[in-house]
Enzyme design. Structure first.
Site, PDB file in Angstrom:
ATOM      1  N   GLY A  46      -1.322 -10.026  -2.207  1.00 25.36           N
ATOM      2  CA  GLY A  46      -2.422 -10.589  -1.435  1.00 25.36           C
ATOM      3  C   GLY A  46      -3.586  -9.616  -1.335  1.00 25.36           C
ATOM      4  O   GLY A  46      -3.385  -8.404  -1.208  1.00 25.36           O
ATOM      5  N   VAL A  67      -5.449 -15.266   3.100  1.00 26.23           N
ATOM      6  CA  VAL A  67      -5.395 -16.546   3.818  1.00 26.23           C
ATOM      7  C   VAL A  67      -5.705 -16.263   5.279  1.00 26.23           C
ATOM      8  O   VAL A  67      -5.183 -15.300   5.861  1.00 26.23           O
ATOM      9  CB  VAL A  67      -4.018 -17.210   3.660  1.00 26.23           C
ATOM     10  CG1 VAL A  67      -3.955 -18.517   4.436  1.00 26.23           C
ATOM     11  CG2 VAL A  67      -3.717 -17.457   2.187  1.00 26.23           C
ATOM     12  N   ASP A 104      -4.230  -6.703   1.520  1.00 27.21           N
ATOM     13  CA  ASP A 104      -3.813  -5.310   1.339  1.00 27.21           C
ATOM     14  C   ASP A 104      -4.529  -4.750   0.110  1.00 27.21           C
ATOM     15  O   ASP A 104      -3.904  -4.400  -0.895  1.00 27.21           O
ATOM     16  CB  ASP A 104      -2.296  -5.227   1.191  1.00 27.21           C
ATOM     17  CG  ASP A 104      -1.595  -5.710   2.455  1.00 27.21           C
ATOM     18  OD1 ASP A 104      -1.957  -5.241   3.545  1.00 27.21           O
ATOM     19  OD2 ASP A 104      -0.703  -6.570   2.348  1.00 27.21           O
ATOM     20  N   GLN A 138      -3.491  -1.319  -1.161  1.00 27.71           N
ATOM     21  CA  GLN A 138      -2.159  -1.401  -1.772  1.00 27.71           C
ATOM     22  C   GLN A 138      -2.272  -1.917  -3.202  1.00 27.71           C
ATOM     23  O   GLN A 138      -1.619  -1.401  -4.125  1.00 27.71           O
ATOM     24  CB  GLN A 138      -1.269  -2.325  -0.933  1.00 27.71           C
ATOM     25  CG  GLN A 138       0.028  -2.743  -1.623  1.00 27.71           C
ATOM     26  CD  GLN A 138       0.971  -3.451  -0.668  1.00 27.71           C
ATOM     27  OE1 GLN A 138       1.635  -2.812   0.129  1.00 27.71           O
ATOM     28  NE2 GLN A 138       1.036  -4.768  -0.737  1.00 27.71           N
ATOM     29  N   HIS A 197       1.886 -15.337   2.484  1.00 36.74           N
ATOM     30  CA  HIS A 197       3.048 -15.161   1.602  1.00 36.74           C
ATOM     31  C   HIS A 197       3.314 -16.431   0.800  1.00 36.74           C
ATOM     32  O   HIS A 197       3.592 -16.381  -0.400  1.00 36.74           O
ATOM     33  CB  HIS A 197       4.312 -14.870   2.421  1.00 36.74           C
ATOM     34  CG  HIS A 197       4.263 -13.618   3.229  1.00 36.74           C
ATOM     35  ND1 HIS A 197       4.171 -13.628   4.596  1.00 36.74           N
ATOM     36  CD2 HIS A 197       4.296 -12.311   2.862  1.00 36.74           C
ATOM     37  CE1 HIS A 197       4.172 -12.376   5.047  1.00 36.74           C
ATOM     38  NE2 HIS A 197       4.232 -11.562   4.013  1.00 36.74           N
TER      39      HIS A 197
END
Ligand code: PAF
Length: 276
Positions: free
Chosen positions: A143, A172, A146, A149, A33
């Site tokens: 990111g 990450v 996902d 997504q 994040h």
């Protein structure tokens, strides 16, 4: 950094701000994040972090109940990474009484994660469409972990002509390769160790493809064997086109290997691009 809870306040905060970057999150921040917040900070005049544990994308009540929440810690981390606004709306603000509209993306949202988690991507697409309309960002940061997504959001943005650029940042990982996830904190020590098989399996698949393997069934079998070494069985291991998520007949172009595996009480997903 300001914390706001309603649409009127976030719109007032972004009014006339120049280039606005949005980082959509469900909180429980980890380095993944924070890498998105830092990227937004570097690229934008104003950075809004969205923090909302979206109930409509959880297909298991137990998963929603167990989802880690710590707004105070998240707010401190977002501020330290340069966020200007933390938008943490209530469930009532996002889904007021009478809310009746759902965004569904056909095809791409029905396979893999969509097949395993009915309704998941409708929940994601709906809340992402809503946050884009609430905040009005120029660019939103997601990111690569996902991956499906991202593909669903890109399809929706194109189909609904939403004026938002989508930036995707690399997954990450922990030093041992495990993809960072808010759910990792629920892994006990033994499961935490076994969970490294996801990344080891994907890396073995990447190496096998680089060495000439083309058959997607054989590529999936490479991952399967690594998982089996830890007593793990995947819900799915798919070798797909990274844009459409359609299965590939032969890995002649870069493909995405995506998987979902239950490790103890936690369902983990990961993926890797494999290049012939
Ligand atoms: O990736 C997430 O954390 C969520 O799916 C998102 C995009 C914030 C929507 O709730």
């Amino acid at each position: 950094m300001r914390i706001v809870r309603d649409v009127a306040s976030v719109r007032a905060a972004v009014a006339g701000a120049g280039r606005v970057g949005l980082v959509p999150t469900m909180g429980a921040f980890h380095e993944g994040h924070l890498s998105l917040v830092r990227a937004a900070r570097a690229a934008c005049d104003l950075v809004v972090v969205w923090l909302f544990v979206n109930p409509t994308q959880f297909n298991e009540a137990a998963d929603l109940a167990a989802y880690p929440r710590d707004e105070e810690r998240d707010a401190a981390l977002a501020a330290a990474c340069g966020a200007d606004v933390l938008f943490a709306p209530t469930v009532e603000e996002v889904y007021p009484a009478g809310h009746a509209t759902t965004v569904t993306v056909a095809g791409i949202a029905d396979v893999l994660e969509g097949a395993q988690r009915p309704g998941h991507f409708a929940g994601v697409a709906t809340v992402v469409a809503k946050m884009f309309n609430m905040v009005g960002p120029d660019v939103a940061f997601f990111g690569a972990k996902d991956a499906q997504q991202v593909a669903v959001v890109r399809r929706m943005v194109a189909d609904l002509d939403l004026p938002v650029e989508i930036e995707v940042l690399p997954t990450v990982r922990e030093p041992d390769g495990l993809a960072m996830s808010s759910r990792n904190v629920r892994l006990g020590p033994d499961d935490r160790r076994r969970a490294t098989a996801l990344h080891r399996g994907l890396s073995a698949a990447r190496d096998a493809v680089a060495a000439g393997l083309r058959d997607p069934v054989a590529v999936a079998a490479v991952v399967e064997r690594t998982l089996a070494g830890e007593g793990l069985t995947a819900e799915y291991i798919a070798v797909v086109d990274p844009g459409s998520f359609a299965p590939v007949a032969s890995v002649d172009l870069p493909a995405l290997v995506a998987l979902a595996v239950r490790v103890g009480p936690v369902r983990l997903i990961d993926n890797m691009v494999v290049t012939p």
